[in-house]
Design a protein around this motif. Structure first.
Motif, PDB file in Angstrom:
ATOM      1  N   ASN A 159     -12.818   7.935  -6.548  1.00  0.00           N
ATOM      2  CA  ASN A 159     -11.386   7.861  -6.520  1.00  0.00           C
ATOM      3  C   ASN A 159     -10.656   7.294  -5.668  1.00  0.00           C
ATOM      4  N   VAL A 160     -11.025   7.437  -4.204  1.00  0.00           N
ATOM      5  CA  VAL A 160     -10.558   6.817  -3.231  1.00  0.00           C
ATOM      6  C   VAL A 160     -10.727   5.225  -3.227  1.00  0.00           C
ATOM      7  N   LEU A 161     -11.869   5.054  -3.675  1.00  0.00           N
ATOM      8  CA  LEU A 161     -12.436   3.462  -3.708  1.00  0.00           C
ATOM      9  C   LEU A 161     -11.565   3.018  -4.656  1.00  0.00           C
ATOM     10  N   SER A 162     -11.606   3.406  -5.908  1.00  0.00           N
ATOM     11  CA  SER A 162     -10.593   2.871  -6.836  1.00  0.00           C
ATOM     12  C   SER A 162      -9.236   2.679  -6.577  1.00  0.00           C
ATOM     13  N   TYR A 163      -8.781   3.498  -5.800  1.00  0.00           N
ATOM     14  CA  TYR A 163      -7.430   3.512  -5.624  1.00  0.00           C
ATOM     15  C   TYR A 163      -7.063   2.346  -4.491  1.00  0.00           C
ATOM     16  N   ASN A 164      -8.113   2.371  -3.508  1.00  0.00           N
ATOM     17  CA  ASN A 164      -8.096   1.287  -2.558  1.00  0.00           C
ATOM     18  C   ASN A 164      -8.130  -0.235  -3.284  1.00  0.00           C
ATOM     19  N   PHE A 165      -9.183  -0.322  -4.150  1.00  0.00           N
ATOM     20  CA  PHE A 165      -9.318  -1.458  -5.002  1.00  0.00           C
ATOM     21  C   PHE A 165      -7.847  -1.788  -5.744  1.00  0.00           C
ATOM     22  N   GLY A 166      -7.265  -0.860  -6.339  1.00  0.00           N
ATOM     23  CA  GLY A 166      -6.088  -0.898  -7.051  1.00  0.00           C
ATOM     24  C   GLY A 166      -4.779  -1.435  -6.204  1.00  0.00           C
ATOM     25  N   MET A 167      -4.766  -0.873  -4.957  1.00  0.00           N
ATOM     26  CA  MET A 167      -3.656  -1.444  -3.795  1.00  0.00           C
ATOM     27  C   MET A 167      -3.886  -2.632  -3.315  1.00  0.00           C
ATOM     28  N   TYR A 168      -5.213  -3.078  -3.368  1.00  0.00           N
ATOM     29  CA  TYR A 168      -5.735  -4.400  -2.755  1.00  0.00           C
ATOM     30  C   TYR A 168      -5.257  -5.427  -3.800  1.00  0.00           C
ATOM     31  N   THR A 169      -5.579  -5.075  -5.112  1.00  0.00           N
ATOM     32  CA  THR A 169      -5.207  -5.901  -6.037  1.00  0.00           C
ATOM     33  C   THR A 169      -3.494  -6.416  -6.401  1.00  0.00           C
ATOM     34  N   MET A 170      -2.911  -5.198  -6.121  1.00  0.00           N
ATOM     35  CA  MET A 170      -1.540  -5.340  -6.042  1.00  0.00           C
ATOM     36  C   MET A 170      -0.951  -6.050  -4.970  1.00  0.00           C
ATOM     37  N   SER A 171      -1.515  -5.788  -4.002  1.00  0.00           N
ATOM     38  CA  SER A 171      -0.983  -6.631  -2.539  1.00  0.00           C
ATOM     39  C   SER A 171      -1.442  -8.162  -2.883  1.00  0.00           C
ATOM     40  N   TYR A 172      -2.425  -8.508  -3.281  1.00  0.00           N
ATOM     41  CA  TYR A 172      -2.866  -9.897  -3.396  1.00  0.00           C
ATOM     42  C   TYR A 172      -2.825 -10.476  -4.651  1.00  0.00           C
ATOM     43  N   ILE A 173      -2.442  -9.916  -5.766  1.00  0.00           N
ATOM     44  CA  ILE A 173      -2.241 -10.733  -7.011  1.00  0.00           C
ATOM     45  C   ILE A 173      -0.595 -10.634  -7.483  1.00  0.00           C
ATOM     46  N   THR A 174      -0.175  -9.234  -7.413  1.00  0.00           N
ATOM     47  CA  THR A 174       1.045  -9.027  -8.070  1.00  0.00           C
ATOM     48  C   THR A 174       2.185  -9.433  -7.065  1.00  0.00           C
ATOM     49  N   GLU A 175       2.310  -8.804  -6.036  1.00  0.00           N
ATOM     50  CA  GLU A 175       3.290  -8.873  -5.052  1.00  0.00           C
ATOM     51  C   GLU A 175       3.504 -10.275  -4.650  1.00  0.00           C
ATOM     52  N   PRO A 176       2.553 -11.192  -4.318  1.00  0.00           N
ATOM     53  CA  PRO A 176       3.011 -12.401  -3.946  1.00  0.00           C
ATOM     54  C   PRO A 176       3.686 -13.301  -5.106  1.00  0.00           C
ATOM     55  N   ASN A 177       3.668 -12.979  -6.275  1.00  0.00           N
ATOM     56  CA  ASN A 177       4.683 -13.617  -7.107  1.00  0.00           C
ATOM     57  C   ASN A 177       6.118 -13.127  -7.087  1.00  0.00           C
ATOM     58  N   TYR A 178       6.442 -12.242  -6.412  1.00  0.00           N
ATOM     59  CA  TYR A 178       7.540 -11.558  -6.535  1.00  0.00           C
ATOM     60  C   TYR A 178       8.151 -11.707  -5.105  1.00  0.00           C
ATOM     61  N   LYS A 179       7.318 -11.922  -3.803  1.00  0.00           N
ATOM     62  CA  LYS A 179       7.887 -11.978  -2.791  1.00  0.00           C
ATOM     63  C   LYS A 179       8.704 -12.990  -2.186  1.00  0.00           C
ATOM     64  N   PRO A 180       8.515 -14.131  -2.766  1.00  0.00           N
ATOM     65  CA  PRO A 180       9.385 -15.455  -2.396  1.00  0.00           C
ATOM     66  C   PRO A 180      10.811 -15.133  -3.115  1.00  0.00           C
ATOM     67  N   VAL A 181      10.846 -14.507  -4.556  1.00  0.00           N
ATOM     68  CA  VAL A 181      12.220 -14.315  -5.103  1.00  0.00           C
ATOM     69  C   VAL A 181      13.062 -13.317  -4.274  1.00  0.00           C
ATOM     70  N   VAL A 182      12.230 -12.238  -3.797  1.00  0.00           N
ATOM     71  CA  VAL A 182      12.804 -11.307  -2.888  1.00  0.00           C
ATOM     72  C   VAL A 182      13.587 -11.868  -1.681  1.00  0.00           C
ATOM     73  N   LYS A 183      12.656 -12.263  -1.169  1.00  0.00           N
ATOM     74  CA  LYS A 183      12.976 -13.205   0.243  1.00  0.00           C
ATOM     75  C   LYS A 183      14.226 -13.879   0.039  1.00  0.00           C
ATOM     76  N   LYS A 184      14.166 -14.770  -1.123  1.00  0.00           N
ATOM     77  CA  LYS A 184      15.343 -15.534  -1.201  1.00  0.00           C
ATOM     78  C   LYS A 184      16.598 -14.915  -1.654  1.00  0.00           C
ATOM     79  N   TYR A 185      16.416 -14.096  -2.317  1.00  0.00           N
ATOM     80  CA  TYR A 185      17.873 -13.537  -2.674  1.00  0.00           C
ATOM     81  C   TYR A 185      18.070 -11.954  -2.201  1.00  0.00           C
ATOM     82  N   PHE A 186      17.254 -11.636  -1.498  1.00  0.00           N
ATOM     83  CA  PHE A 186      17.560 -10.107  -0.751  1.00  0.00           C
ATOM     84  C   PHE A 186      17.014 -10.046   0.865  1.00  0.00           C
ATOM     85  N   GLY A 187      16.630 -11.166   1.298  1.00  0.00           N
ATOM     86  CA  GLY A 187      16.238 -11.347   2.604  1.00  0.00           C
ATOM     87  C   GLY A 187      14.839 -10.850   3.189  1.00  0.00           C
TER      88      GLY A 187
END
Length: 174
Positions: free
Chosen positions: A75-103
């Motif tokens: 369970n812990v390993l699955s959670y860590n893999f899920g968070m890793y996936t989030m950090s390196y696949i999903t969030e990078p697509n949104y970070k530039p927009v957030v940085k540009k419009y919200f700081g």
């Protein structure tokens, strides 16, 4: 954006499967209501409520709340893999927009945590026991069709089964 501001909306009701609705609510400075079960960051409860991995199974592990030691490790390993996936696949697509419009000091995940109401599309009766938050409103079954009568043969079977079960309950009492 100008037309959104001029319309003077009172609330943003969105499905957080895509993060644009949360960013729009922040930009318009209106309350945010999620119609949710899953967010782009994963299962909603894991984001907003305390979810100890020792007894809250991570999504897709097919574990129950009664885990052995090895299952808890899974369970812990699955959670860590899920968070890793989030950090390196999903969030990078949104970070530039957030940085540009919200700081640069605004974290993308806070858009989700700042939601005013979570309309949770599940019924807690069918879930494992877990902590919840006061701004969660469970609305399981709202997408279901109205019930139809059972076919006659199935209705007869159900009635016989109920009568048999009642006899099994009452006979031992005597």
């Amino acid at each position: 954006m100008q037309s959104f501001h001029e319309a003077k909306y009172d609330v943003v009701l969105t499905d957080p499967a895509v993060g644009v609705g949360a960013m729009l609510a922040r930009r318009l400075r209106v309350p945010l209501v999620f119609n949710v079960r899953w967010t782009i960051q994963g299962e909603a409860h894991l984001l907003i409520a305390p979810s100890p991995l020792s007894y809250i199974p991570f999504t897709a592990t097919e574990l129950t709340d009664k885990m052995t030691f090895l299952q808890r490790i899974k369970n812990v390993l699955s959670y860590n893999f899920g968070m890793y996936t989030m950090s390196y696949i999903t969030e990078p697509n949104y970070k530039p927009v957030v940085k540009k419009y919200f700081g640069p000091d605004v974290d993308y995940s806070t858009f989700f945590l700042d939601a005013d109401i979570w309309l949770m599309r599940n019924d807690f009766v069918f879930e494992f026991p877990r902590p919840t938050m006061p701004n969660i409103i469970y609305m399981g079954g709202f997408q279901c069709k109205p019930p139809q009568p059972l076919p006659a043969d199935l209705e007869e079977f159900v009635q016989k089964t109920q009568k048999q079960r009642m006899l099994e309950v009452w006979i031992p009492l005597f």
